[in-house]
Design a protein around this motif. Structure first.
Motif, PDB file in Angstrom:
ATOM      1  N   PHE A   1       0.815  -1.174   0.068  1.00 54.45           N
ATOM      2  CA  PHE A   1      -0.138  -0.172   0.215  1.00 54.45           C
ATOM      3  C   PHE A   1       0.947   1.256   0.028  1.00 54.45           C
ATOM      4  O   PHE A   1       2.151   1.329   0.520  1.00 54.45           O
ATOM      5  CB  PHE A   1      -0.874   0.069   1.362  1.00 54.45           C
ATOM      6  N   CYS A   2       0.287   2.262  -0.518  1.00 54.96           N
ATOM      7  CA  CYS A   2       0.982   3.683  -0.336  1.00 54.96           C
ATOM      8  C   CYS A   2      -0.113   4.681  -0.160  1.00 54.96           C
ATOM      9  O   CYS A   2      -0.844   4.921  -1.181  1.00 54.96           O
ATOM     10  CB  CYS A   2       1.767   3.971  -1.868  1.00 54.96           C
ATOM     11  N   ALA A   3       0.013   5.431   0.867  1.00 60.94           N
ATOM     12  CA  ALA A   3      -1.132   6.341   1.088  1.00 60.94           C
ATOM     13  C   ALA A   3      -0.629   7.696   0.378  1.00 60.94           C
ATOM     14  O   ALA A   3       0.612   8.227   0.454  1.00 60.94           O
ATOM     15  CB  ALA A   3      -1.282   6.719   2.733  1.00 60.94           C
ATOM     16  N   VAL A   4      -1.682   8.387  -0.163  1.00 59.31           N
ATOM     17  CA  VAL A   4      -1.571   9.517  -0.934  1.00 59.31           C
ATOM     18  C   VAL A   4      -2.519  10.355  -0.213  1.00 59.31           C
ATOM     19  O   VAL A   4      -3.714  10.394  -0.657  1.00 59.31           O
ATOM     20  CB  VAL A   4      -1.731   9.434  -2.593  1.00 59.31           C
ATOM     21  N   LEU A   5      -2.060  11.358   0.660  1.00 60.12           N
ATOM     22  CA  LEU A   5      -3.057  12.295   1.452  1.00 60.12           C
ATOM     23  C   LEU A   5      -3.019  13.683   0.839  1.00 60.12           C
ATOM     24  O   LEU A   5      -1.971  13.927   0.403  1.00 60.12           O
ATOM     25  CB  LEU A   5      -2.805  12.049   3.032  1.00 60.12           C
ATOM     26  N   CYS A   6      -4.054  14.271   1.545  1.00 63.32           N
ATOM     27  CA  CYS A   6      -4.253  15.826   1.066  1.00 63.32           C
ATOM     28  C   CYS A   6      -4.016  16.372   2.642  1.00 63.32           C
ATOM     29  O   CYS A   6      -5.002  16.219   3.397  1.00 63.32           O
ATOM     30  CB  CYS A   6      -5.248  16.235   0.380  1.00 63.32           C
ATOM     31  N   ALA A   7      -3.127  17.363   2.919  1.00 64.58           N
ATOM     32  CA  ALA A   7      -3.110  17.822   4.249  1.00 64.58           C
ATOM     33  C   ALA A   7      -4.330  18.811   4.438  1.00 64.58           C
ATOM     34  O   ALA A   7      -4.818  18.849   5.651  1.00 64.58           O
ATOM     35  CB  ALA A   7      -1.966  18.626   4.227  1.00 64.58           C
ATOM     36  N   LYS A   8      -5.139  19.251   3.571  1.00 66.42           N
ATOM     37  CA  LYS A   8      -6.247  20.150   3.790  1.00 66.42           C
ATOM     38  C   LYS A   8      -7.191  19.125   4.293  1.00 66.42           C
ATOM     39  O   LYS A   8      -8.157  19.736   5.248  1.00 66.42           O
ATOM     40  CB  LYS A   8      -6.773  20.880   2.545  1.00 66.42           C
ATOM     41  N   ASP A   9      -7.246  18.016   3.916  1.00 68.61           N
ATOM     42  CA  ASP A   9      -8.311  17.173   4.571  1.00 68.61           C
ATOM     43  C   ASP A   9      -8.375  16.852   6.058  1.00 68.61           C
ATOM     44  O   ASP A   9      -9.224  16.607   6.624  1.00 68.61           O
ATOM     45  CB  ASP A   9      -8.434  15.821   3.975  1.00 68.61           C
ATOM     46  N   TYR A  10      -7.144  17.307   6.561  1.00 67.93           N
ATOM     47  CA  TYR A  10      -7.053  17.271   7.997  1.00 67.93           C
ATOM     48  C   TYR A  10      -6.635  18.409   8.594  1.00 67.93           C
ATOM     49  O   TYR A  10      -6.070  18.481   9.650  1.00 67.93           O
ATOM     50  CB  TYR A  10      -5.898  15.975   8.324  1.00 67.93           C
TER      51      TYR A  10
END
Length: 321
Positions: A134-143
């Protein structure tokens, strides 16, 4: 997707639908033409509700090779689902070449604040004794709200598992707060029950005073925003009633919840520092009426059907009261 099938878990169904459209457009721009709709498939809740058979077809093909190529020439599909598809859905991989390349690649575009849900996400790959990655691709704005609340900045760039661990830790802190709030609410409920038993059982004459009844209703409506001390202060405003003389098993753990923005804190004439929560802002009452076929029946002995009769009754209540 040239080596293994890919499963993307989006934030929600809207995000999933958007990713499918964007990835299909990207595939089309790279010369895949009409094949793009086969190469990138949706498993969103939107598709499940609209076309359940197509959803099942997409699930079956999610881990199958794209086209007729064999061996190292095989390519694979990209499947996009929402959080529902990250729990309990079986993505079966039986290809030894995929296993040799690391297994189904899971790309979460969101990390839930629940450790249990995150474990469910990871459980979509490495199934049936197969390998997974797995490789998580996150957007900081969501948090952003959690980051601001706990005064921690989401790590940027290639940060290994640090962002994931941070989000899960925020979730643990949120859970601890809810548990604390539940304990506080329980104790506030115990105290209100003790005082109400005293009023209704031994001091019923208090209830003859309309303002006293209003105070009791007010306390019950804003109970979750009050500490045990503030509950005692509220009951002390009843005529000739002394809460301090009523034994209690309740512990004062503070307010279960912070009063909403539409409420204001007002200084009272009670003990020093005593405050009262006054509910403010507009309130909305929603009436839900049955709109089934039976409500269109004309058996009311009037010119109106059942539904129209209900509407007229509600309007009359609002106008008269």
């Amino acid at each position: 997707r040239e080596r293994v099938p890919v499963l993307i878990i989006a934030r929600d169904r809207v995000h999933a639908d958007h990713l499918v459209e964007s990835l299909q457009a990207a595939a089309r721009s790279r010369g895949l033409g009409s094949t793009c709709e086969d190469a990138v498939r949706s498993l969103s809740r939107t598709l499940y509700e609209a076309e359940p058979e197509q959803w099942k077809e997409n699930l079956n093909r999610a881990t199958m090779p794209l086209g007729q190529a064999e061996g190292r020439n095989k390519s694979w599909r990209i499947t996009v689902t929402d959080r529902r598809g990250g729990r309990g859905t079986d993505y079966r991989v039986d290809d030894s070449d995929v296993d040799g390349a690391g297994g189904l690649l899971l790309i979460p575009a969101v990390v839930p604040t629940s450790q249990r849900e995150w474990t469910q996400f990871l459980g979509r790959t490495a199934r049936q004794d197969r390998r997974g990655q797995f490789c998580a691709v996150l957007c900081a704005k969501d948090y952003a709200s959690l980051s601001s609340k706990y005064k921690e900045q989401m790590p940027q760039g290639g940060c290994a598992l640090e962002p994931v661990k941070m989000v899960l830790n925020w979730g643990d802190l949120e859970t601890a707060e809810r548990i604390k709030g539940s304990a506080a609410l329980y104790n506030c409920g115990v105290r209100v029950n003790e005082l109400c038993e005293e009023v209704f059982g031994k001091r019923p004459e208090i209830l003859r005073d309309p303002s006293a009844r209003e105070r009791l209703v007010d306390v019950c409506q804003r109970l979750r925003w009050m500490s045990v001390q503030e509950i005692d202060e509220a009951f002390a405003r009843l005529p000739e009633f002394e809460p301090r003389k009523v034994p209690s098993e309740a512990k004062d753990l503070g307010r279960p919840e912070v009063p909403p923005a539409s409420s204001v804190m007002r200084q009272t004439s009670g003990p020093p520092g005593a405050t009262q929560v006054i509910s403010g802002g507009a309130k909305v009452v929603i009436f839900c009426l049955d709109w089934s076929a039976s409500m269109k029946s004309n058996d009311t002995r009037t010119a109106l059907n059942r539904f129209q009769t209900c509407v007229q009754c509600i309007l009359r209540i609002l106008q008269d009261q």
